[in-house]
Design an enzyme around this catalytic site. Structure first.
Site, PDB file in Angstrom:
ATOM      1  N   ASP A  51       0.838  -1.201   0.000  1.00 36.41           N
ATOM      2  CA  ASP A  51       0.000   0.000   0.000  1.00 36.41           C
ATOM      3  C   ASP A  51       0.877   1.257   0.000  1.00 36.41           C
ATOM      4  OD1 ASP A  51       0.868  -0.210   2.591  1.00 36.41           O
ATOM      5  OD2 ASP A  51      -1.111  -0.115   3.514  1.00 36.41           O
ATOM      6  N   ASP A  90      -1.051  -6.073  -0.213  1.00 38.98           N
ATOM      7  CA  ASP A  90      -1.468  -5.424   1.023  1.00 38.98           C
ATOM      8  C   ASP A  90      -2.973  -5.227   1.040  1.00 38.98           C
ATOM      9  OD1 ASP A  90       0.403  -4.871   3.020  1.00 38.98           O
ATOM     10  OD2 ASP A  90       1.266  -3.194   1.899  1.00 38.98           O
ATOM     11  N   GLU A 189       8.887  -4.270  10.680  1.00 42.34           N
ATOM     12  CA  GLU A 189       9.346  -2.982  10.136  1.00 42.34           C
ATOM     13  C   GLU A 189       9.896  -2.084  11.235  1.00 42.34           C
ATOM     14  OE1 GLU A 189       6.627  -1.103   7.421  1.00 42.34           O
ATOM     15  OE2 GLU A 189       7.803   0.747   7.349  1.00 42.34           O
TER      16      GLU A 189
HETATM   17  O1  KIV Z   1       3.557  -1.131   1.688  1.00 39.06           O
HETATM   18  C1  KIV Z   1       4.733  -1.517   1.736  1.00 39.06           C
HETATM   19  O2  KIV Z   1       5.548  -1.225   0.855  1.00 39.06           O
HETATM   20  C2  KIV Z   1       5.139  -2.326   2.875  1.00 39.06           C
HETATM   21  C3  KIV Z   1       6.587  -2.631   3.028  1.00 39.06           C
HETATM   22  C4  KIV Z   1       7.332  -1.434   3.473  1.00 39.06           C
HETATM   23  C5  KIV Z   1       6.830  -3.798   3.911  1.00 39.06           C
HETATM   24  O3  KIV Z   1       4.330  -2.708   3.652  1.00 39.06           O
END
Ligand code: KIV
Length: 271
Positions: A51, A90, A189
């Protein structure tokens, strides 16, 4: 013998095998067909349709505004390009936090309409019911703990998470809960590397880190950051492998100059 070199199609089981054999997992984000094709053909293990598209593709200042339909558009573009990598999508903010029935409908839409292989959700105990319901429908779920950007307004800042004892304990408990619920992997993270290593060693599922040090089972970066397209974002954990911003700017400037000077197109470039 490297698992990576011999594998024609990366599955959640392949990632598990990599963890067992101590082979690190390489993951990158992608949001469109052309970029996904390049990184898939380069041998990346996992592609995350993050996301973070909300930031790097749409220009919002957080991941909150991106919609489910927009995530489906990005993810289906990526899936059309991919032959080998595992594609994880996501679940966008607001599409799963409400109740587990809604969460399942979101996950089903993503799987049906994109052809992706798994979904990712932020949070631990708070989203556990949704995680379990989605997994019971046969959809693989990747967890995401530590700095969870969808909760930015709760945290108020993007600084390192779980530095204090209470938050670190909750994170360890959440990681176990997610593993026991059936998650095939977890992203950690921006947390202290010592904590990330402890969590990684306590779990049998692969742990992928971003700003979580070297003791995890794999690494993920946002592709626009790693290629140096974004300039303003420079956290300590980010290694830039290229300065694509300069390359693209330089090429664009050369193109403009050639047009203005009547040097493009030349004799051979016309019919
Ligand atoms: O949305 C994204 O790019 C992420 C990564 C930073 C793990 O969740």
């Amino acid at each position: 013998m490297s698992v990576h070199k011999n594998i024609k199609k990366v599955t959640t089981h392949v990632l598990n095998e990599m963890k067992l054999k101590g082979e690190k997992i390489a993951m990158l984000t992608a949001y469109d067909y052309s970029m996904a094709k390049i990184i898939d053909q380069s041998g990346i293990d996992v592609i995350l349709v993050g996301d973070s598209a909300s930031n790097v593709m749409a220009g919002y200042d957080s991941t909150l505004p991106i919609t489910l339909n927009e995530m489906i558009y990005h993810a289906s573009s990526v899936v059309r390009a991919v032959k080998r990598s595992l594609v994880v999508v996501d679940m966008p903010f607001g599409s799963y936090q409400g109740n587990s029935k809604e969460a399942l409908s979101t996950a089903i839409r993503i799987m049906k309409e994109t052809g992706a292989h798994a979904v990712k959700m932020e949070g631990g105990e708070e989203v556990l019911e949704s995680v379990k319901r989605i997994i019971s429908a046969g959809i693989p779920v990747m967890g995401h703990l530590g700095l969870t950007p969808q909760s930015i307004h709760k945290f108020g800042t993007y600084v390192v998470r779980a530095r204090d004892e209470a938050e670190a304990e909750k994170l360890k408990k959440d990681a176990i809960l997610l593993q026991n619920a059936g998650c095939f992997s977890i992203v950690l993270e921006k947390i202290p590397s010592k904590l990330a290593t402890q969590v990684t060693n306590s779990l049998s599922i692969p742990v992928i880190g971003i700003g979580a040090g070297a003791g995890v089972d794999g690494q993920v970066l946002v592709i626009h950051d790693m290629l140096g397209i974004t300039q303003e974002f420079s956290p300590r954990f980010l290694r830039r492998y290229h300065n694509l911003y300069q390359e693209i700017k330089g090429a664009t400037e050369a193109y403009i100059k050639d047009i203005k000077n009547r040097e493009f197109p030349n004799e051979k470039e016309q019919y």
